[in-house]
Each structure stands twice: as structure tokens, then as C-alpha cells.
Design a protein around this motif. Structure first.
Motif, PDB file in Angstrom:
ATOM      1  N   LEU A 113      30.310  64.214  66.055  1.00  0.00           N
ATOM      2  CA  LEU A 113      31.199  64.267  67.099  1.00  0.00           C
ATOM      3  C   LEU A 113      31.979  63.041  67.266  1.00  0.00           C
ATOM      4  O   LEU A 113      32.983  63.232  67.657  1.00  0.00           O
ATOM      5  N   ARG A 114      31.736  62.017  67.281  1.00  0.00           N
ATOM      6  CA  ARG A 114      32.071  60.587  67.552  1.00  0.00           C
ATOM      7  C   ARG A 114      33.422  60.518  66.729  1.00  0.00           C
ATOM      8  O   ARG A 114      34.399  59.519  67.196  1.00  0.00           O
ATOM      9  N   ARG A 174      37.090  66.230  71.309  1.00  0.00           N
ATOM     10  CA  ARG A 174      35.740  66.064  71.742  1.00  0.00           C
ATOM     11  C   ARG A 174      35.527  66.470  73.126  1.00  0.00           C
ATOM     12  O   ARG A 174      34.664  67.279  73.485  1.00  0.00           O
ATOM     13  N   GLN A 209      33.062  69.585  73.933  1.00  0.00           N
ATOM     14  CA  GLN A 209      32.216  69.299  75.137  1.00  0.00           C
ATOM     15  C   GLN A 209      32.241  70.469  76.033  1.00  0.00           C
ATOM     16  O   GLN A 209      31.176  71.005  76.666  1.00  0.00           O
TER      17      GLN A 209
END
Length: 210
Positions: A108-109, A116, A120
Motif C-alpha cells: 500500500l505504501r 492510498r 483507505q
């Protein structure tokens, strides 16, 4: 027919890229290596994918949209029954798509801030649905405690270990269900008010039963 063939080829390419990202790590895969793995020239990749990061985003987004769509497919039954069905769907999806879950948790980073935030938001919407079902099923305690418990539960489900060679798929799912049973029992009724040994009264099978 041509459109269907093109779509099938794109899904095949996406599947191969997914496996490579999961095996090597997204950041470790360059465009040249990705193209070689897919059997094409590096420049040809852009005819199929906007960018490597966009491809990663789509693979993770697709997973969470599938999870978020599950509540609409389990609209019948009591809150406890719907919660049970929803979590069974999560376990089954992990069985089918372990590499996508791996990317969702570990890569995800590597997404842009905008992407992102989108992921989320999808995850939070899914977690909120679980919280609402818990409340409908009789959960007690503060909303913060319930949300923390659900966040931990989803993280655990997303990181289930790979298939165990000593267990069949149904046995593995039974083992996961038994653990979920205990975890959800603690959320639904505080230990101080629960009879000894009494857990959440859902109809999940217990490991080894039958």
C-alpha cells in the motif's frame, strides 16, 4: 469476439503481473522485468497499463470493492447470520486471491497519496459495515473499542497464512472460523457478563466436528 479476446488477454496479463509483484515485491520489479515476464517489449506495456503504480492500485482497489460488495449479497437473515456469511466470504476470497491480499497489506505504501486515500476509504467503509452488524447482533462497549476490534480482525483476515499441506481447504476454513468465533464472542458480550465457556452463538462449524 475481438473485445472479449482483448479483455481475456488483459486479465491474463494482470494475473501474471500480480504473481510477480507478490513474489518479488512491487518496488523490486522494474518495467523491463515486468515486460519480460509478460512476454512483450517494455514500450508495449503502456498499450495495456497506464503505469506500474496504476496497475497496483487497480489490483488492490478491485479486492476491496469485492469485499465491500459482499454485504449487499448477504442481505437476508439475522444480524449474526449476515455477519457469519460476510466473514465466510472474506475467508473464501482470501483462499481464491491470496496474492492480492498480500499486495493490499504489504504494498500500500507504494501507491500515490490519492490512491492510498481511495483504498483507505474503501477499507474503512467495509470495516464500518462490520461494526454495524456487530451492533445489530448485540455488541456492547464503546464504539472506539468495537472499531479497534474490527480493524484488528480485518488485518488478521487479510494476513491469513498460506494453505497448510496438512489441512484440506475446508479444514483450514473451519480452523479460521473457530478463531473468529472466539474473537467475535469477546466483542459481542463482555467477559464479565458471559457465562464460562460461552462464545458467540453463530452456526460456524468447530474444527474437527463431523
Amino acid at each position: 469476439m475481438a473485445s472479449a479476446c482483448a479483455e481475456t488477454r488483459l486479465e491474463t496479463l494482470r494475473g501474471k503481473a500480480l504473481v510477480l509483484f507478490a513474489e518479488r515485491g512491487f518496488a523490486q520489479v522494474g518495467m523491463r522485468e515486468l515486460a519480460l515476464h509478460l512476454g512483450m517489449a517494455a514500450g508495449s506495456l503502456y498499450h495495456h497499463f497506464e503505469s506500474k503504480e496504476q496497475l497496483l492500485f487497480e489490483l488492490i482497489e478491485e479486492l476491496y470493492e469485492e469485499l465491500l460488495g459482499a454485504p449487499r449479497r448477504v442481505a437476508r437473515g439475522s444480524a449474526g447470520e449476515r455477519l457469519e456469511q460476510l466473514l465466510h466470504r472474506h475467508i473464501a476470497l482470501h483462499e481464491r486471491c491470496p496474492a492480492q491480499f498480500q499486495l493490499a497489506e504489504q504494498e500500500l505504501r507504494c501507491l500515490t497519496p490519492v490512491h492510498r486515500q481511495r483504498i483507505q476509504a474503501l477499507r474503512e467503509a467495509y470495516e464500518e459495515r462490520l461494526v454495524q452488524l456487530l451492533l445489530e447482533a448485540g455488541a456492547r462497549g464503546s464504539p472506539a473499542r468495537l472499531r479497534f476490534g474490527v480493524q484488528a480482525l480485518v488485518t488478521w483476515l487479510n494476513n491469513l497464512p498460506p494453505a497448510c499441506p496438512d489441512l484440506t481447504a475446508p479444514q483450514r476454513q473451519e480452523a479460521v472460523a473457530a478463531l473468529l468465533l472466539a474473537a467475535l464472542g469477546s466483542l459481542l458480550e463482555p467477559a464479565s457478563r458471559r457465562a464460562p465457556g460461552r462464545l458467540l452463538p453463530l452456526a460456524w462449524p468447530v474444527l474437527g466436528a463431523g
